[in-house]
Design a protein around this motif. Structure first.
Motif, PDB file in Angstrom:
ATOM      1  N   GLU A 125      10.558   1.382   3.446  1.00 30.88           N
ATOM      2  CA  GLU A 125       9.440   2.317   3.231  1.00 30.88           C
ATOM      3  C   GLU A 125       9.948   3.744   3.358  1.00 30.88           C
ATOM      4  O   GLU A 125       9.622   4.466   4.275  1.00 30.88           O
ATOM      5  N   THR A 174       0.969   4.032  -3.102  1.00 32.96           N
ATOM      6  CA  THR A 174       0.762   5.467  -2.912  1.00 32.96           C
ATOM      7  C   THR A 174       1.927   6.267  -3.489  1.00 32.96           C
ATOM      8  O   THR A 174       1.718   7.269  -4.174  1.00 32.96           O
ATOM      9  N   GLN A 175       3.141   5.834  -3.220  1.00 30.57           N
ATOM     10  CA  GLN A 175       4.311   6.540  -3.729  1.00 30.57           C
ATOM     11  C   GLN A 175       4.355   6.514  -5.261  1.00 30.57           C
ATOM     12  O   GLN A 175       4.631   7.526  -5.891  1.00 30.57           O
ATOM     13  N   GLN A 200       0.834  -1.206   0.000  1.00 31.49           N
ATOM     14  CA  GLN A 200       0.000   0.000   0.000  1.00 31.49           C
ATOM     15  C   GLN A 200       0.870   1.258   0.000  1.00 31.49           C
ATOM     16  O   GLN A 200       0.571   2.213  -0.713  1.00 31.49           O
ATOM     17  N   TYR A 201       1.931   1.257   0.773  1.00 31.80           N
ATOM     18  CA  TYR A 201       2.828   2.413   0.825  1.00 31.80           C
ATOM     19  C   TYR A 201       3.436   2.684  -0.549  1.00 31.80           C
ATOM     20  O   TYR A 201       3.457   3.821  -1.015  1.00 31.80           O
ATOM     21  N   HIS A 202       3.917   1.631  -1.198  1.00 34.08           N
ATOM     22  CA  HIS A 202       4.550   1.822  -2.507  1.00 34.08           C
ATOM     23  C   HIS A 202       3.527   2.089  -3.605  1.00 34.08           C
ATOM     24  O   HIS A 202       3.850   2.764  -4.592  1.00 34.08           O
ATOM     25  N   GLU A 260       2.267  11.059   0.997  1.00 37.38           N
ATOM     26  CA  GLU A 260       2.075  10.112   2.094  1.00 37.38           C
ATOM     27  C   GLU A 260       0.738  10.378   2.787  1.00 37.38           C
ATOM     28  O   GLU A 260       0.482  11.476   3.256  1.00 37.38           O
TER      29      GLU A 260
END
Length: 103
Positions: free
Chosen positions: A87, A34-35, A30-32, A98
């Motif tokens: 991350e 978004t990035q 999910q973090y990547h 973010e």
């Protein structure tokens, strides 16, 4: 899936659907996602802005060509970060995106 998310919009869509349909939502992916979405949006905005400015000032074509490589560099930095299982935000735009998108 975190690495695939950085490989063009098609890779992002594949990663997103795979993430959405998986029973366990991995916060790393999910973090990547978004990035990489931030990098894609930045690329589109940069492309439109440079197209408009090149229409007005065509003598700056070389400068805009060099600036146009920024999304590629950001994408490669994101792939390296994802492959290292870290991350860290993508430089320049990572902190801006973010927590902005609810994936």
């Amino acid at each position: 899936m975190a690495i695939v998310a950085y490989i063009t919009i098609i890779g992002w869509v594949i990663s997103y659907y795979n993430y959405r349909n998986s029973p366990d939502k991995n916060p790393f992916v999910q973090y990547h996602l978004t990035q990489s979405l931030g990098v894609i949006i930045f690329s589109v905005v940069l492309s439109v802005a440079s197209g408009i400015l090149l229409g007005i000032i065509p003598s700056l074509a070389t400068l805009f060509y060099i600036i146009g490589l920024a999304p590629l560099v950001l994408m490669l930095l994101g792939i390296i970060t994802a492959s290292n299982n870290a991350e860290r935000p993508v430089p320049f735009i990572g902190k801006l995106v973010e927590g902005k998108f609810n994936l």
